[in-house]
Scaffold this active site. Structure first.
Site, short mmCIF file in Angstrom:
data_model
loop_
_atom_site.label_atom_id
_atom_site.label_comp_id
_atom_site.label_asym_id
_atom_site.label_seq_id
_atom_site.Cartn_x
_atom_site.Cartn_y
_atom_site.Cartn_z
CD GLU A 1 -2.64 1.13 2.65
OE1 GLU A 1 -3.84 1.46 2.62
OE2 GLU A 1 -2.06 0.78 3.71
CD GLU B 1 -6.41 7.34 5.01
OE1 GLU B 1 -6.51 6.54 5.96
OE2 GLU B 1 -5.61 7.19 4.06
#
Length: 228
Positions: free
Chosen positions: A122, A214
């Site tokens: 990620e 985010e």
């Protein structure tokens, strides 16, 4: 011009504080059980761009796809973890242009965000952030000087965490965190990928790659447009 600086020694890696895998549509009925919510993203294609949206607290966030590469996200209540944005699937070494209005209040990132397989990784190229700098909680691996700023390169490890390959996987997170924050510009992802490789951080086969907003137990609003 791109310049690289690498560290010969670093501190121990720790788990990243904000990690959200394949991002959930808030206007859908929330599924039962936290684990199901954490591993059930909303993804698709909108106006020629791949999009991904995920949340573990649907009542605290609204994500909207706009025209072209535009999207917006509003989150509140200092609850939950939310990630949404637009980009491509699969990802690649490309130059990504973006612009918009990003207003976090608390822990939040504006980043190029993606995944690879084999190895499962990620990754974040963080262009702006709120109150928490993710490189402060990870193992420093070096620096890259590009696009008008130094980026700190770091790595952290997630243990038994949700991912694109399942709900309990161990994988690494790669970070490039910009020191001179901005909310518009262009990101040469290939330069970051090369810098990571020279620091011993290997990527696999690309899965999706998006410009993402985010928010983690915070509030804020963002309207962004991505192109490439």
């Amino acid at each position: 011009m791109v310049s690289f600086t690498y560290l010969l020694a670093a501190v121990s890696a720790v788990t990243g504080a904000v990690a959200a895998p394949n991002p959930t549509k808030v206007d859908a009925q929330p599924p039962s059980g936290l684990l199901e919510k954490r591993t059930s993203p909303t993804t698709g294609v909108n106006n020629g761009f791949y999009f991904s949206f995920w949340t573990d607290t649907p009542s605290a966030v609204t994500y909207t796809n706009g025209n072209g590469g535009q999207f917006s996200m509003n989150w509140n209540g200092n609850r939950g973890n939310h990630v949404g944005g637009k980009g491509w699937n699969p990802g690649a070494a490309r130059t990504i242009k973006y612009s918009g209005d990003y207003r976090p209040n608390g822990n939040s990132y504006l980043a190029v965000y993606g995944w690879t397989r084999n190895p499962l990784v990620e990754y974040y190229i963080v262009e702006n952030f709120g109150t928490y700098n993710p490189s402060s909680g990870a193992q420093k691996k070096g620096e890259i000087n590009i696009d008008g700023s130094i980026y700190d390169i770091a790595v952290s490890t997630r243990n038994c965490a949700p991912s694109i390959e399942g709900d309990c996987k161990t994988f690494q997170q790669y970070w490039s965190v910009r020191r001179n924050k901005r909310s518009s510009g262009s990101v040469n992802t290939g330069a970051h990928f090369n810098a990571w490789a020279q620091a011993g951080l290997r990527l696999g086969s690309h899965d999706y790659q998006i410009l993402a907003v985010e928010g983690y137990q915070s509030s804020g609003q963002a309207t962004m447009t991505v192109s490439g």
